[in-house]
Design a protein around this motif. Sequence first.
Motif, PDB file in Angstrom:
ATOM      1  N   PRO A  41       6.592 -25.225 -17.911  1.00  0.00           N
ATOM      2  CA  PRO A  41       5.766 -24.814 -19.047  1.00  0.00           C
ATOM      3  C   PRO A  41       6.299 -23.580 -19.770  1.00  0.00           C
ATOM      4  CG  PRO A  41       4.418 -25.092 -17.064  1.00  0.00           C
ATOM      5  CD  PRO A  41       5.832 -25.209 -16.642  1.00  0.00           C
ATOM      6  N   ILE A  42       6.817 -22.623 -19.012  1.00  0.00           N
ATOM      7  CA  ILE A  42       7.326 -21.406 -19.646  1.00  0.00           C
ATOM      8  C   ILE A  42       8.847 -21.443 -19.591  1.00  0.00           C
ATOM      9  CG2 ILE A  42       7.427 -18.879 -19.548  1.00  0.00           C
ATOM     10  CD1 ILE A  42       4.665 -18.902 -18.257  1.00  0.00           C
ATOM     11  N   HIS A  61       6.060 -21.955 -10.343  1.00  0.00           N
ATOM     12  CA  HIS A  61       6.041 -23.263 -11.004  1.00  0.00           C
ATOM     13  C   HIS A  61       5.931 -23.122 -12.513  1.00  0.00           C
ATOM     14  CE1 HIS A  61       1.635 -23.359 -11.656  1.00  0.00           C
ATOM     15  NE2 HIS A  61       1.872 -24.398 -12.423  1.00  0.00           N
ATOM     16  N   TYR A  62       5.441 -21.993 -12.983  1.00  0.00           N
ATOM     17  CA  TYR A  62       5.355 -21.785 -14.443  1.00  0.00           C
ATOM     18  C   TYR A  62       6.737 -21.804 -15.082  1.00  0.00           C
ATOM     19  CZ  TYR A  62       0.596 -20.133 -13.704  1.00  0.00           C
ATOM     20  OH  TYR A  62      -0.710 -20.035 -13.359  1.00  0.00           O
ATOM     21  N   TYR A  79      -0.535  -8.158  -9.681  1.00  0.00           N
ATOM     22  CA  TYR A  79      -0.443  -8.052  -8.221  1.00  0.00           C
ATOM     23  C   TYR A  79      -0.299  -6.602  -7.794  1.00  0.00           C
ATOM     24  CZ  TYR A  79      -0.526 -13.019  -7.907  1.00  0.00           C
ATOM     25  OH  TYR A  79      -0.957 -14.326  -7.982  1.00  0.00           O
ATOM     26  N   ILE A  94       2.054 -18.041  -2.395  1.00  0.00           N
ATOM     27  CA  ILE A  94       1.649 -17.443  -3.671  1.00  0.00           C
ATOM     28  C   ILE A  94       2.845 -17.395  -4.619  1.00  0.00           C
ATOM     29  CG2 ILE A  94       0.837 -15.312  -4.756  1.00  0.00           C
ATOM     30  CD1 ILE A  94      -0.859 -14.844  -2.225  1.00  0.00           C
TER      31      ILE A  94
END
Lengths: 193, 657
Positions: free
Chosen positions: A137-138, A62-63, A37, A56
């Motif tokens: 997920p992470i 969400h990861y 970014y 954004i």
Amino acid sequence: MKKLTKIGKISIPVVILCLATLWVLPMWQIDLRAPQYPGGLTMKIWINNVTGDVDIINGLNHYIGMKTIHKQDFKEFVYLPITMLSFMALGVIVFLLGKKIFYYIWTGIFVVIGLFSFYDFWKWEYDYGHNLDPKAPIQVPGMAYQPPLLGYKKMLNFEALSQPDLGGWFYMAAGVILVAVCVLEIKKSKATR
Amino acid sequence: MKKFPLVLFAAGAIAMQSCKMKDTESAVSGDAASKVYVAPGKHDEFYNFVSGGFNGQVSVYGLPSGRLLKVIPVFSLNPENGYGYSEETKDMLKTSAGYVPWDDQHHLELSQTNGEHDGRWIFANANNTPRVARIDLTTFKTMEIIEIPNSGGNHSSPFITENTEYVVAGTRFSVPMGTEDVPINSFKQNFKSTASFISVDKNTGGMKIAFQIMLPGMNLDLSHSGKGPSHDWFFFSTYNTEQANTLLEVNASQKDKDFIVAVNWKKAEEYANSGKGKKLPSQYMHNVYNEETQSTNSTMENETIVLDPKDCPDMVYMIPCPKSPHGCDVDPTGEYIVGSGKLAALIPVFSFTKLQSAIQGKKFEGDYYGIPVVKYEEALHGEVQKPGLGPLHTEFDGKGNAYTSFFISSEVVKWNIKDLKVIDRSPTFYSVGHLMVPGGDTRKPYGKYLVAYNKITKDRYLPTGPELAQSAQLYSIDGDKMQLLLDFPTFGEPHYAQAIPAEKLAPKSVKIYDIMKNKHQYASMGEKATKVVRNGNRVDVYMTAIRSHLTPDNIEGIYVGDEVYFHVTNLEQDWDVPHGFAVKNAANAELLIMPGETTTLKFVPTKQGIYPFYCTDFCSALHQEMQGYMRVSPRGSNVPLKYGTNVTDSAKVTASK
């Protein structure tokens, strides 16, 4: 009961005006920067809203399982405007009564609101950064993502900078004026004693 | 004195050395490297739009770095992003002869207002199946393609008038008008060339063939509009005025002079508006892409208005021009018209003022099929003597200089427009075709650089087998002498090009499509709106893509022979997060879906099986997880339609027996 000095009286509409800017200027700003970014991401916190690259940021978070930010989840956006409006209305009464004691009380209320706001903000940041989805997920062991209350912090690939925005500076100016006027009023009343 | 012969020998060797032929090493000098170095993170100064020639597309390079930034699909299928394959874009390549998946893209013109670039659109021609395309410069996307009827080889195109009133399309390969079946050797009687004038809507850019001027059969080669005082005029170069229909190499090179056709388009416009034209039945396709509904609307048009110079006096004149002229370029003042006879050893420069007085004074040497031919000397400003061999194209720097490319002598020559004296020459590697100065064909050239688009590459880069990239060369033209700065490879075969300062386009470049404005018929506004709908053999999959999953990602109840339409909506609203979409065995292509867009891939499974589908554009840390399965069962089986993402299946899973 001592009467307010001229400066004390003038300071009341000034303080009210300073606080009125909160409806037209954002209070707080959190800037994020990451390699992906280059232009950075910004979140602006208003007295009754949160704007900027919220969607954004929600998408990215969400990861790591952070909750998504939605305006309607913040009770603060209802209570804070009511509180501030009430405080401003009190200012009008203090002005009309024109007594030092009420001015001191008024300042006291401001300090309490300010401290509580900061505590509330910190608490939200703590929850936001620590309450993570166990299915994310992470997952980095021991890692929390609490944004800084004020200042700079590096979290994984992101650098975060948290600081008052223009409205926030007006808010703080209001606080400085209130305390300074109180000191002045106390000094004056001692001198005239 | 035995030292004497040695000294003589040494002197001789030095003399020999200085006679060495000029090569790149001696051509590049000074601080060339620093002039083309664009540091990491810094941007180029110019966008350079370069025609793709036989690849049918338009390339975008940065100048002065020569870096390739993008290839815009225009006239050729592009499996990479699905252009021409997706349901939304496939009709862009529709013509009156069906789908034509390729073309030969030669020339480009940036839209103009008052003779200067306005940065709105760029127009591109298709030479093979005559077409003109309009590309939007906020999205770098082909928005419109119009077919040109009664034309073969749309070469002198898409040159434009100063306020983009018209884009022209001139026939290089004359063909009969209408549909009559005639022998090829009846060329002189039956074949015609047409100069089509396509009007451009000021606001939308929408194109429409306003009228076609029917000219005798010959090859209209290149063209440029007048400027300022010559605003009302358009000039076309011609060759094969011998009207040969075989072995043109010899038979079209017989005459000492062909023509520059001068068309008064204002007059033509008046004639067309006053009904002087004949309506000729002609079928041609007009394809317009709608950004809102993300669909192509193809309309078959059925007639054109044809203006015959016989019925329209004072509309067309011919100026003799030596040796099969190619380039036809008008200087920034609009006074000088440069015709480049590609077999000539001089460059004639015509004067618009002289041309006007020759027309007034009827100083004609005769006529060509009834069209008055002005006396050569009466229109001539002068000739550039011994400029080089094989002049092709000329561009201008706005400081009174012209730059002409020479194919045969492989060089660019700088000369003064007024006194016609050669100022400088610089070799090209090898055999330059077109050349381009940023804004070099407008009223206000930006100057600074010149790019030569060479036709022959040979040893310029590491060899890549018999088929090589093309080669472009960048020169600095700030000083009196041209300075060679850089070689860079180009793809397809570039012909004409345009360049515009980056600051005129970059700020307007679209980053994402606003999903709230997505009016696609099959868009899914959020994951909750996704579904799979069967209607006979047709199955519509309303799918969404967001980091890092597709919804639905499990689909069952599809049968062999179904027509499955995957309508994939990219829900992202962040810059540079496209998603790709590909299905195993899909016979067409993949999709690249930009944020906020919906794009459709049609898939007809021909055999039973499990078909994985996935995101092809590395979108996120979990991109490799962005995949799904479609179960295709034999036709006639009884598998219910079922779909979802992360939906717990309550039905018992039975192992196949």
